[in-house]
Scaffold this motif. Structure first.
Motif, PDB file in Angstrom:
ATOM      1  N   LYS A 182       0.826  -1.214   0.000  1.00  0.00           N
ATOM      2  CA  LYS A 182       0.000   0.000   0.000  1.00  0.00           C
ATOM      3  C   LYS A 182       0.857   1.260   0.000  1.00  0.00           C
ATOM      4  O   LYS A 182       0.635   2.170  -0.788  1.00  0.00           O
ATOM      5  CB  LYS A 182      -0.937  -0.019   1.215  1.00  0.00           C
ATOM      6  N   GLU A 183       1.797   1.343   0.894  1.00  0.00           N
ATOM      7  CA  GLU A 183       2.668   2.498   1.018  1.00  0.00           C
ATOM      8  C   GLU A 183       4.084   2.023   1.320  1.00  0.00           C
ATOM      9  O   GLU A 183       4.271   1.028   2.026  1.00  0.00           O
ATOM     10  CB  GLU A 183       2.197   3.425   2.153  1.00  0.00           C
ATOM     11  N   PRO A 184       5.106   2.696   0.800  1.00  0.00           N
ATOM     12  CA  PRO A 184       6.474   2.317   1.147  1.00  0.00           C
ATOM     13  C   PRO A 184       6.735   2.507   2.624  1.00  0.00           C
ATOM     14  O   PRO A 184       6.250   3.472   3.235  1.00  0.00           O
ATOM     15  CB  PRO A 184       7.337   3.259   0.297  1.00  0.00           C
ATOM     16  N   ARG A 185       7.482   1.590   3.207  1.00  0.00           N
ATOM     17  CA  ARG A 185       7.790   1.663   4.637  1.00  0.00           C
ATOM     18  C   ARG A 185       8.825   2.750   4.892  1.00  0.00           C
ATOM     19  O   ARG A 185       9.791   2.901   4.147  1.00  0.00           O
ATOM     20  CB  ARG A 185       8.294   0.306   5.131  1.00  0.00           C
ATOM     21  N   ILE A 186       8.630   3.497   5.963  1.00  0.00           N
ATOM     22  CA  ILE A 186       9.557   4.555   6.354  1.00  0.00           C
ATOM     23  C   ILE A 186      10.441   4.033   7.480  1.00  0.00           C
ATOM     24  O   ILE A 186       9.953   3.427   8.440  1.00  0.00           O
ATOM     25  CB  ILE A 186       8.793   5.815   6.805  1.00  0.00           C
ATOM     26  N   ALA A 187      11.726   4.273   7.366  1.00  0.00           N
ATOM     27  CA  ALA A 187      12.670   3.794   8.382  1.00  0.00           C
ATOM     28  C   ALA A 187      12.462   4.540   9.697  1.00  0.00           C
ATOM     29  O   ALA A 187      12.370   5.768   9.725  1.00  0.00           O
ATOM     30  CB  ALA A 187      14.098   3.996   7.896  1.00  0.00           C
ATOM     31  N   ALA A 188      12.363   3.782  10.793  1.00  0.00           N
ATOM     32  CA  ALA A 188      12.264   4.365  12.124  1.00  0.00           C
ATOM     33  C   ALA A 188      13.667   4.630  12.664  1.00  0.00           C
ATOM     34  O   ALA A 188      14.657   4.117  12.142  1.00  0.00           O
ATOM     35  CB  ALA A 188      11.498   3.430  13.056  1.00  0.00           C
ATOM     36  N   MET A 189      13.763   5.419  13.731  1.00  0.00           N
ATOM     37  CA  MET A 189      15.071   5.747  14.297  1.00  0.00           C
ATOM     38  C   MET A 189      15.813   4.490  14.728  1.00  0.00           C
ATOM     39  O   MET A 189      17.027   4.372  14.530  1.00  0.00           O
ATOM     40  CB  MET A 189      14.896   6.691  15.479  1.00  0.00           C
ATOM     41  N   ARG A 190      15.096   3.540  15.312  1.00  0.00           N
ATOM     42  CA  ARG A 190      15.746   2.290  15.740  1.00  0.00           C
ATOM     43  C   ARG A 190      16.332   1.554  14.535  1.00  0.00           C
ATOM     44  O   ARG A 190      17.441   1.024  14.589  1.00  0.00           O
ATOM     45  CB  ARG A 190      14.745   1.401  16.470  1.00  0.00           C
ATOM     46  N   GLY A 191      15.573   1.537  13.424  1.00  0.00           N
ATOM     47  CA  GLY A 191      16.072   0.880  12.220  1.00  0.00           C
ATOM     48  C   GLY A 191      17.298   1.568  11.654  1.00  0.00           C
ATOM     49  O   GLY A 191      18.228   0.917  11.173  1.00  0.00           O
ATOM     50  N   ILE A 192      17.313   2.907  11.723  1.00  0.00           N
ATOM     51  CA  ILE A 192      18.471   3.661  11.235  1.00  0.00           C
ATOM     52  C   ILE A 192      19.718   3.334  12.051  1.00  0.00           C
ATOM     53  O   ILE A 192      20.813   3.166  11.500  1.00  0.00           O
ATOM     54  CB  ILE A 192      18.169   5.173  11.277  1.00  0.00           C
ATOM     55  N   MET A 193      19.555   3.222  13.360  1.00  0.00           N
ATOM     56  CA  MET A 193      20.688   2.894  14.217  1.00  0.00           C
ATOM     57  C   MET A 193      21.175   1.468  13.962  1.00  0.00           C
ATOM     58  O   MET A 193      22.382   1.213  13.886  1.00  0.00           O
ATOM     59  CB  MET A 193      20.302   3.073  15.685  1.00  0.00           C
ATOM     60  N   MET A 194      20.239   0.539  13.794  1.00  0.00           N
ATOM     61  CA  MET A 194      20.608  -0.860  13.566  1.00  0.00           C
ATOM     62  C   MET A 194      21.264  -1.058  12.204  1.00  0.00           C
ATOM     63  O   MET A 194      22.103  -1.939  12.032  1.00  0.00           O
ATOM     64  CB  MET A 194      19.371  -1.753  13.683  1.00  0.00           C
ATOM     65  N   ALA A 195      20.889  -0.215  11.228  1.00  0.00           N
ATOM     66  CA  ALA A 195      21.424  -0.365   9.870  1.00  0.00           C
ATOM     67  C   ALA A 195      22.929  -0.187   9.833  1.00  0.00           C
ATOM     68  O   ALA A 195      23.607  -0.740   8.963  1.00  0.00           O
ATOM     69  CB  ALA A 195      20.749   0.628   8.935  1.00  0.00           C
ATOM     70  N   ARG A 196      23.474   0.578  10.771  1.00  0.00           N
ATOM     71  CA  ARG A 196      24.916   0.823  10.783  1.00  0.00           C
ATOM     72  C   ARG A 196      25.714  -0.444  11.057  1.00  0.00           C
ATOM     73  O   ARG A 196      26.879  -0.541  10.683  1.00  0.00           O
ATOM     74  CB  ARG A 196      25.236   1.870  11.853  1.00  0.00           C
ATOM     75  N   LYS A 197      25.078  -1.422  11.718  1.00  0.00           N
ATOM     76  CA  LYS A 197      25.781  -2.648  12.092  1.00  0.00           C
ATOM     77  C   LYS A 197      25.452  -3.826  11.174  1.00  0.00           C
ATOM     78  O   LYS A 197      26.048  -4.892  11.310  1.00  0.00           O
ATOM     79  CB  LYS A 197      25.430  -3.018  13.539  1.00  0.00           C
ATOM     80  N   LYS A 198      24.520  -3.624  10.267  1.00  0.00           N
ATOM     81  CA  LYS A 198      24.155  -4.722   9.378  1.00  0.00           C
ATOM     82  C   LYS A 198      25.194  -4.878   8.270  1.00  0.00           C
ATOM     83  O   LYS A 198      25.780  -3.899   7.812  1.00  0.00           O
ATOM     84  CB  LYS A 198      22.770  -4.473   8.777  1.00  0.00           C
ATOM     85  N   PRO A 199      25.431  -6.108   7.823  1.00  0.00           N
ATOM     86  CA  PRO A 199      26.483  -6.341   6.817  1.00  0.00           C
ATOM     87  C   PRO A 199      26.123  -5.791   5.445  1.00  0.00           C
ATOM     88  O   PRO A 199      25.016  -5.990   4.949  1.00  0.00           O
ATOM     89  CB  PRO A 199      26.601  -7.873   6.784  1.00  0.00           C
ATOM     90  N   LEU A 200      27.073  -5.070   4.856  1.00  0.00           N
ATOM     91  CA  LEU A 200      26.965  -4.600   3.473  1.00  0.00           C
ATOM     92  C   LEU A 200      28.197  -5.136   2.745  1.00  0.00           C
ATOM     93  O   LEU A 200      29.304  -4.647   2.930  1.00  0.00           O
ATOM     94  CB  LEU A 200      26.905  -3.072   3.422  1.00  0.00           C
ATOM     95  N   THR A 201      27.981  -6.171   1.968  1.00  0.00           N
ATOM     96  CA  THR A 201      29.076  -6.861   1.289  1.00  0.00           C
ATOM     97  C   THR A 201      29.305  -6.263  -0.095  1.00  0.00           C
ATOM     98  O   THR A 201      28.354  -6.071  -0.858  1.00  0.00           O
ATOM     99  CB  THR A 201      28.757  -8.360   1.156  1.00  0.00           C
ATOM    100  N   VAL A 202      30.553  -5.984  -0.400  1.00  0.00           N
ATOM    101  CA  VAL A 202      30.912  -5.479  -1.730  1.00  0.00           C
ATOM    102  C   VAL A 202      31.568  -6.604  -2.517  1.00  0.00           C
ATOM    103  O   VAL A 202      32.527  -7.219  -2.054  1.00  0.00           O
ATOM    104  CB  VAL A 202      31.864  -4.274  -1.635  1.00  0.00           C
ATOM    105  N   VAL A 203      31.031  -6.905  -3.686  1.00  0.00           N
ATOM    106  CA  VAL A 203      31.591  -7.959  -4.527  1.00  0.00           C
ATOM    107  C   VAL A 203      32.018  -7.348  -5.855  1.00  0.00           C
ATOM    108  O   VAL A 203      31.405  -6.388  -6.344  1.00  0.00           O
ATOM    109  CB  VAL A 203      30.579  -9.104  -4.764  1.00  0.00           C
TER     110      VAL A 203
END
Length: 248
Positions: A182-203
């Motif tokens: 229905k609508e795109p999800r908006i990132a919450a502050m908690r999600g923004i903080m957690m995103a810094r620790k999530k793996p971003l792999t470069v290939v």
């Protein structure tokens, strides 16, 4: 089951488009966002993962591009994706993009691959179908609904005059359009903080020859000034519509 969402890094729709030498897009001062159709695909992927009635274990996002696309990928991680894959390669054309993604994900065991029906910059509508062919798996286009119950996957797609219901076996590519969420999800502050620790792999990217090339960019011609015709002068109005506007 594992989902991967293909993300496009596109200019914000309010961006004032400029071309430097007529053959390249001027990126100076451009605000980049997740392609709107891909953002809806990601939203639906997150909804499926959060539904305890199915077996979705993870949601990954994949993007082709340089380091400058990472802020967009971090936004996707903040929305809720578990991890991200960035393919270090130029986005020369749709074929090259599909080939890079296919090579990067072919051995990752993804069951559902979601791709937006088009991008808001070039509107090519080609990557999803090409990707399925390169991976040698089925694809479903114009997908406006995905529901999963256990291992049973039900697809809704729009057709002329109605909707079509399909049952699909994994793995497959779903080319999604508006209506998938229905609508795109908006990132919450908690999600923004957690995103810094999530793996971003470069290939690294693979050597792929693009099948098309951009010869020239140009802006549309400016609109002519408005012509005001007296309400009683029907003959002049008809003449202008026939000979200048050429709509009659």
């Amino acid at each position: 089951m594992k989902i991967v969402v293909c993300l496009g890094n596109v200019p914000d729709t309010t961006t004032k488009v400029k071309f430097g030498d007529g053959a390249s897009f001027d990126k100076t001062g451009v605000q980049w966002i997740i392609n709107p159709w891909d953002e809806l695909a990601l939203t639906r992927a997150m909804e499926l993962k959060e539904d305890s009635g199915n077996s979705i274990s993870s949601v990954t996002v994949v993007t082709v591009g340089g380091k400058d696309v990472e802020p967009t990928m971090r936004k996707a991680l903040a929305i809720g994706a578990d991890d991200a894959i960035r393919i270090e390669a130029e986005t020369t054309d749709a074929f090259a993009v599909a080939a890079q993604i296919a090579e990067a994900i072919k051995d990752k065991g993804f069951d559902i691959i979601l791709s937006g029906i088009e991008s808001s910059d070039y509107n090519g509508s080609m990557v999803g179908g090409m990707l399925a062919e390169m991976l040698n798996i089925p694809s479903v286009s114009s997908v406006s609904g995905i529901n999963i119950s256990g291992d049973n996957i039900e697809i809704t797609r729009d057709i002329d005059g109605g909707k079509e219901q399909l049952s699909v076996a994994a793995p497959f590519v779903a080319v999604v359009q508006k209506g998938i969420a229905k609508e795109p999800r908006i990132a919450a502050m908690r999600g923004i903080m957690m995103a810094r620790k999530k793996p971003l792999t470069v290939v690294p990217g693979v050597d792929v020859d693009a099948l098309s090339d951009f010869v020239k960019f140009e802006l549309p011609a400016p609109k002519p000034p408005c012509r005001i015709v007296d309400a009683d002068n029907v003959a002049e109005l008809v003449y202008l519509l026939q000979n200048e506007a050429k709509v009659l």
